[in-house]
Structures are given as structure tokens and as C-alpha cells.
Enzyme design. Structure first.
Site, PDB file in Angstrom:
ATOM      1  N   LYS A  13      94.913  94.097 -83.348  1.00 12.89           N
ATOM      2  CA  LYS A  13      96.301  93.683 -83.637  1.00 12.89           C
ATOM      3  C   LYS A  13      96.867  92.841 -82.497  1.00 12.89           C
ATOM      4  CE  LYS A  13      97.705  97.992 -83.869  1.00 12.89           C
ATOM      5  NZ  LYS A  13      96.447  98.707 -83.529  1.00 12.89           N
ATOM      6  N   ARG A  88     104.902 103.302 -86.816  1.00 16.24           N
ATOM      7  CA  ARG A  88     103.669 104.095 -86.731  1.00 16.24           C
ATOM      8  C   ARG A  88     103.666 105.207 -87.769  1.00 16.24           C
ATOM      9  NH1 ARG A  88     101.363 101.749 -82.160  1.00 16.24           N
ATOM     10  NH2 ARG A  88      99.917 103.140 -81.173  1.00 16.24           N
ATOM     11  N   ARG A 127      87.301  97.140 -73.642  1.00 14.79           N
ATOM     12  CA  ARG A 127      88.526  96.332 -73.434  1.00 14.79           C
ATOM     13  C   ARG A 127      88.937  96.340 -71.964  1.00 14.79           C
ATOM     14  NH1 ARG A 127      93.786  97.474 -76.932  1.00 14.79           N
ATOM     15  NH2 ARG A 127      93.525  99.584 -76.113  1.00 14.79           N
ATOM     16  N   ARG A 160      92.730 100.235 -69.572  1.00 21.15           N
ATOM     17  CA  ARG A 160      93.903 101.049 -69.890  1.00 21.15           C
ATOM     18  C   ARG A 160      93.559 102.522 -69.754  1.00 21.15           C
ATOM     19  NH1 ARG A 160      96.561  98.808 -75.436  1.00 21.15           N
ATOM     20  NH2 ARG A 160      96.651 101.050 -75.845  1.00 21.15           N
ATOM     21  N   ARG A 171      93.671 109.306 -80.227  1.00 21.84           N
ATOM     22  CA  ARG A 171      94.524 108.262 -80.819  1.00 21.84           C
ATOM     23  C   ARG A 171      94.129 108.007 -82.277  1.00 21.84           C
ATOM     24  NH1 ARG A 171      93.361 103.833 -76.670  1.00 21.84           N
ATOM     25  NH2 ARG A 171      94.587 102.430 -77.982  1.00 21.84           N
TER      26      ARG A 171
HETATM   27  P1  AP5 Z   1      93.218  94.753 -79.299  1.00 15.85           P
HETATM   28  O1  AP5 Z   1      93.674  93.467 -79.905  1.00 15.85           O
HETATM   29  O2  AP5 Z   1      93.670  95.113 -77.941  1.00 15.85           O
HETATM   30  O3  AP5 Z   1      93.448  95.976 -80.330  1.00 15.85           O
HETATM   31  P2  AP5 Z   1      94.795  96.636 -80.856  1.00 15.85           P
HETATM   32  O4  AP5 Z   1      94.661  96.818 -82.326  1.00 15.85           O
HETATM   33  O5  AP5 Z   1      95.984  95.898 -80.364  1.00 15.85           O
HETATM   34  O6  AP5 Z   1      94.629  98.062 -80.154  1.00 15.85           O
HETATM   35  P3  AP5 Z   1      95.591  98.941 -79.254  1.00 15.85           P
HETATM   36  O7  AP5 Z   1      94.661  99.964 -78.627  1.00 15.85           O
HETATM   37  O8  AP5 Z   1      96.401  98.154 -78.306  1.00 15.85           O
HETATM   38  O9  AP5 Z   1      96.453  99.625 -80.314  1.00 15.85           O
HETATM   39  P4  AP5 Z   1      97.179 100.941 -80.219  1.00 15.85           P
HETATM   40  O10 AP5 Z   1      97.950 100.897 -81.459  1.00 15.85           O
HETATM   41  O11 AP5 Z   1      96.372 102.155 -80.013  1.00 15.85           O
HETATM   42  O12 AP5 Z   1      97.944 100.842 -78.811  1.00 15.85           O
HETATM   43  P5  AP5 Z   1      99.444 100.496 -78.476  1.00 15.85           P
HETATM   44  O13 AP5 Z   1      99.438  99.702 -77.243  1.00 15.85           O
HETATM   45  O14 AP5 Z   1     100.188 100.017 -79.669  1.00 15.85           O
HETATM   46  O15 AP5 Z   1      91.593  94.706 -79.333  1.00 15.85           O
HETATM   47  C1  AP5 Z   1      90.822  95.752 -78.784  1.00 15.85           C
HETATM   48  C2  AP5 Z   1      89.600  95.157 -78.065  1.00 15.85           C
HETATM   49  O16 AP5 Z   1      88.733  94.535 -79.006  1.00 15.85           O
HETATM   50  C3  AP5 Z   1      89.934  94.068 -77.033  1.00 15.85           C
HETATM   51  O17 AP5 Z   1      89.064  94.222 -75.945  1.00 15.85           O
HETATM   52  C4  AP5 Z   1      89.663  92.734 -77.763  1.00 15.85           C
HETATM   53  O18 AP5 Z   1      89.230  91.750 -76.849  1.00 15.85           O
HETATM   54  C5  AP5 Z   1      88.570  93.127 -78.734  1.00 15.85           C
HETATM   55  N1  AP5 Z   1      88.693  92.484 -80.032  1.00 15.85           N
HETATM   56  C6  AP5 Z   1      89.829  92.301 -80.745  1.00 15.85           C
HETATM   57  N2  AP5 Z   1      89.559  91.744 -81.941  1.00 15.85           N
HETATM   58  C7  AP5 Z   1      88.202  91.583 -81.973  1.00 15.85           C
HETATM   59  C8  AP5 Z   1      87.305  91.088 -82.977  1.00 15.85           C
HETATM   60  N3  AP5 Z   1      87.751  90.681 -84.175  1.00 15.85           N
HETATM   61  N4  AP5 Z   1      85.995  91.069 -82.699  1.00 15.85           N
HETATM   62  C9  AP5 Z   1      85.539  91.526 -81.499  1.00 15.85           C
HETATM   63  N5  AP5 Z   1      86.319  92.019 -80.520  1.00 15.85           N
HETATM   64  C10 AP5 Z   1      87.657  92.054 -80.765  1.00 15.85           C
HETATM   65  O19 AP5 Z   1     100.046 101.963 -78.176  1.00 15.85           O
HETATM   66  C11 AP5 Z   1      99.680 102.692 -77.028  1.00 15.85           C
HETATM   67  C12 AP5 Z   1     100.454 104.003 -77.005  1.00 15.85           C
HETATM   68  O20 AP5 Z   1     101.874 103.740 -76.924  1.00 15.85           O
HETATM   69  C13 AP5 Z   1     100.307 104.904 -78.237  1.00 15.85           C
HETATM   70  O21 AP5 Z   1      99.153 105.718 -78.174  1.00 15.85           O
HETATM   71  C14 AP5 Z   1     101.603 105.717 -78.175  1.00 15.85           C
HETATM   72  O22 AP5 Z   1     101.543 106.725 -77.193  1.00 15.85           O
HETATM   73  C15 AP5 Z   1     102.620 104.682 -77.707  1.00 15.85           C
HETATM   74  N6  AP5 Z   1     103.275 103.980 -78.823  1.00 15.85           N
HETATM   75  C16 AP5 Z   1     103.191 102.653 -79.105  1.00 15.85           C
HETATM   76  N7  AP5 Z   1     103.894 102.352 -80.206  1.00 15.85           N
HETATM   77  C17 AP5 Z   1     104.440 103.510 -80.633  1.00 15.85           C
HETATM   78  C18 AP5 Z   1     105.262 103.857 -81.742  1.00 15.85           C
HETATM   79  N8  AP5 Z   1     105.656 102.935 -82.640  1.00 15.85           N
HETATM   80  N9  AP5 Z   1     105.650 105.135 -81.883  1.00 15.85           N
HETATM   81  C19 AP5 Z   1     105.281 106.079 -80.990  1.00 15.85           C
HETATM   82  N10 AP5 Z   1     104.493 105.829 -79.922  1.00 15.85           N
HETATM   83  C20 AP5 Z   1     104.066 104.548 -79.751  1.00 15.85           C
END
Ligand code: AP5
Length: 214
Positions: A13, A88, A127, A160, A171
Site C-alpha cells: 500500500k 482499519r 523491508r 521497522r 499484525r
Molecule cells: P509496503 O508498501 O511498505 O507495504 P504496506 O502495505 O504499506 O505495509 P505496512 O506494513 O506499512 O502496512 P501496515 O498496515 O501493517 O502498517 P502501518 O504503517 O499502516 O511494502 C512492504 C515491502 O514490500 C517493502 O519493502 C516494499 O519495498 C516491498 N514491496 C511493495 N510492493 C511490492 C511488490 N509489488 N513486489 C515486491 N515487493 C514489493 O501501521 C503500523 C501500525 O500503526 C499498526 O500496526 C497499528 O499499530 C498502527 N496503526 C496504523 N493505522 C492505524 C489505524 N487506522 N488504526 C489503529 N492503529 C493503526
């Protein structure tokens, strides 16, 4: 254009949001990134969120909803925005609908990044993110030009805290518990579009370009 990017951790994403944001000149709002910055700065919000974020649990809805309301009310969101990682769960989705109504806005599309567990684990364990600007890399799939250094700002690349395998599994569990009602919510509104996100990031980018017809 007001977009939501939904889907499990590691589905890509953040990677695609950065590309869409550049293409359409609309802000990429990642709730995870905002929370990580608050933790880094030691703000009150950061102190409240730290334990949840680092263990892979959801931060309480009231904290995150308020944070998003404030962010999408800013003037740079007038021409559209990309919300990455929010909503979420069903409650956050309902709150977002109410908030957007008050602002005279609505969601145009909810893109569901669908990725399998094996791919997710491989992506998240490999990552690396920039410690300064949070640009996303992967040691194999999207490596930086110089090992350990951000291509964009020269910052140091780090892993991270929540990208350790045990936290990743937690997660994923948290995601599975709340995802379906959320996806159903946008499906019923006719806004849900599923992206096969296991594909290479260039192929996913192409699918999105075809979707937006650009
Ligand atoms: P990346 O693009 O970083 O993946 P992502 O889907 O953004 O994954 P996240 O881990 O950031 O999502 P998340 O929802 O767990 O974390 P968030 O920060 O929102 O890609 C991943 C890797 O793959 C990278 O290395 C990239 O280079 C590679 N890649 C990407 N696409 C590729 C492809 N097509 N092919 C090959 N490689 C690829 O949340 C973190 C924490 O914050 C949560 O756990 C929670 O505690 C809190 N939080 C955030 N939002 C909320 C909410 N709305 N409510 C409550 N708590 C929240």
C-alpha cells in the site's frame, strides 16, 4: 480524487501510495507513518501509541480517528487525498463517512491490496525504510542504489520495529480479525476494487494506471 488503500501489512500500500501521490499531486496520508513520527518526537500522542504500534496491535479508534479528522481537514487535501492504513475496522469506516460528509466530501474508490501470507512475510522481513523521510525499500525487490542509504535524501535505512517475524504474525492476525466487515462495508457501497498485490510492484503500478485510465 479521494482514495482509500486497504489490505494486509506488507501488501504494498505504502509503495503504491507514494507513486499515486506523485502522479496526481495529492497527499499520501499514512496513519502508520504519522504514528511513527509521533513516537520518534516523543509527543503525547506518540507516548500513548508506542506500545500498540511496536507490538502490532491497533491504536485505539478515538486516537486515530481524531488524528485523521485533523489531517484531512487541512487545505492540501482540498484537491483529494490517499488514505493508507485507515480505516482499519468497521467503526473507523463509519466515523470516516460521517467526517467526510461534514466536510462535503466522499470516497471515490477503496482499493483492496490482496496479498498472500508467504509474500507478505518475505516483503516485511526484507523491508527497510529511511530513518529520515520514510521512503520504502526492500533488500531484494527494491534495493537502494547504495547499500543502507536512502536514494532520496541520503538518510540511513533501518528496519521497522514491528517488522520482526513474531510481530508481523500478530499484525496479520489483527488484520484478519477486522478486515472482512471493512471490505463488506465498501463492497456494499460499490466502491471496492481488488488489486492482485502479489505481483511485482511495476505490474501493480500498471494495474493501477489502467484502473485510473492514465
Ligand atoms: P509496503 O508498501 O511498505 O507495504 P504496506 O502495505 O504499506 O505495509 P505496512 O506494513 O506499512 O502496512 P501496515 O498496515 O501493517 O502498517 P502501518 O504503517 O499502516 O511494502 C512492504 C515491502 O514490500 C517493502 O519493502 C516494499 O519495498 C516491498 N514491496 C511493495 N510492493 C511490492 C511488490 N509489488 N513486489 C515486491 N515487493 C514489493 O501501521 C503500523 C501500525 O500503526 C499498526 O500496526 C497499528 O499499530 C498502527 N496503526 C496504523 N493505522 C492505524 C489505524 N487506522 N488504526 C489503529 N492503529 C493503526
Amino acid at each position: 480524487m479521494n482514495l482509500l488503500l486497504l489490505g494486509p501489512p506488507g501488501a504494498g500500500k505504502g509503495t503504491q501510495a507514494a507513486l499515486i501521490s506523485k502522479k496526481y499531486s495529492i497527499p499520501h496520508i499514512s496513519t502508520g507513518e504519522i504514528l511513527r513520527n509521533c513516537i520518534k518526537n516523543g509527543s503525547e500522542l506518540g507516548k500513548k501509541a508506542k506500545a500498540y504500534v511496536e507490538s502490532g496491535h491497533l491504536v485505539p479508534d478515538e486516537i486515530v480517528v481524531q488524528m485523521v479528522k485533523e489531517r484531512i481537514s487541512k487545505s492540501d487535501c482540498e484537491g483529494g487525498f490517499i488514505l493508507d492504513g485507515f480505516p482499519r475496522n468497521y467503526k473507523q469506516a463509519e466515523e470516516l463517512t460521517v467526517c467526510l460528509k461534514e466536510l462535503g466530501k466522499e470516497i471515490d474508490s477503496a482499493l483492496n491490496f490482496d496479498a498472500s501470507e508467504g509474500v507478505i512475510i518475505e516483503r516485511l522481513t526484507g523491508r527497510r525504510i529511511c530513518s529520515k523521510c520514510e521512503t520504502i525499500f526492500h533488500i531484494k525487490n527494491m534495493p537502494p542504489k547504495v547499500d543502507g542509504i536512502c536514494d532520496k535524501c541520503g538518510g540511513k535505512l533501518i528496519q521497522r520495529k514491528d517488522d520482526e517475524e513474531e510481530t508481523i504474525r500478530n499484525r496479520l492476525k489483527v488484520y484478519r480479525e477486522s478486515a472482512q466487515p471493512l471490505l463488506d462495508y465498501y463492497q456494499k457501497k460499490g466502491l471496492l476494487f481488488t488489486i492482485p498485490a502479489d505481483k511485482d510492484y511495476r505490474e501493480v503500478e500498471k494495474l493501477l494506471k489502467d484502473y485510473f485510465k492514465v
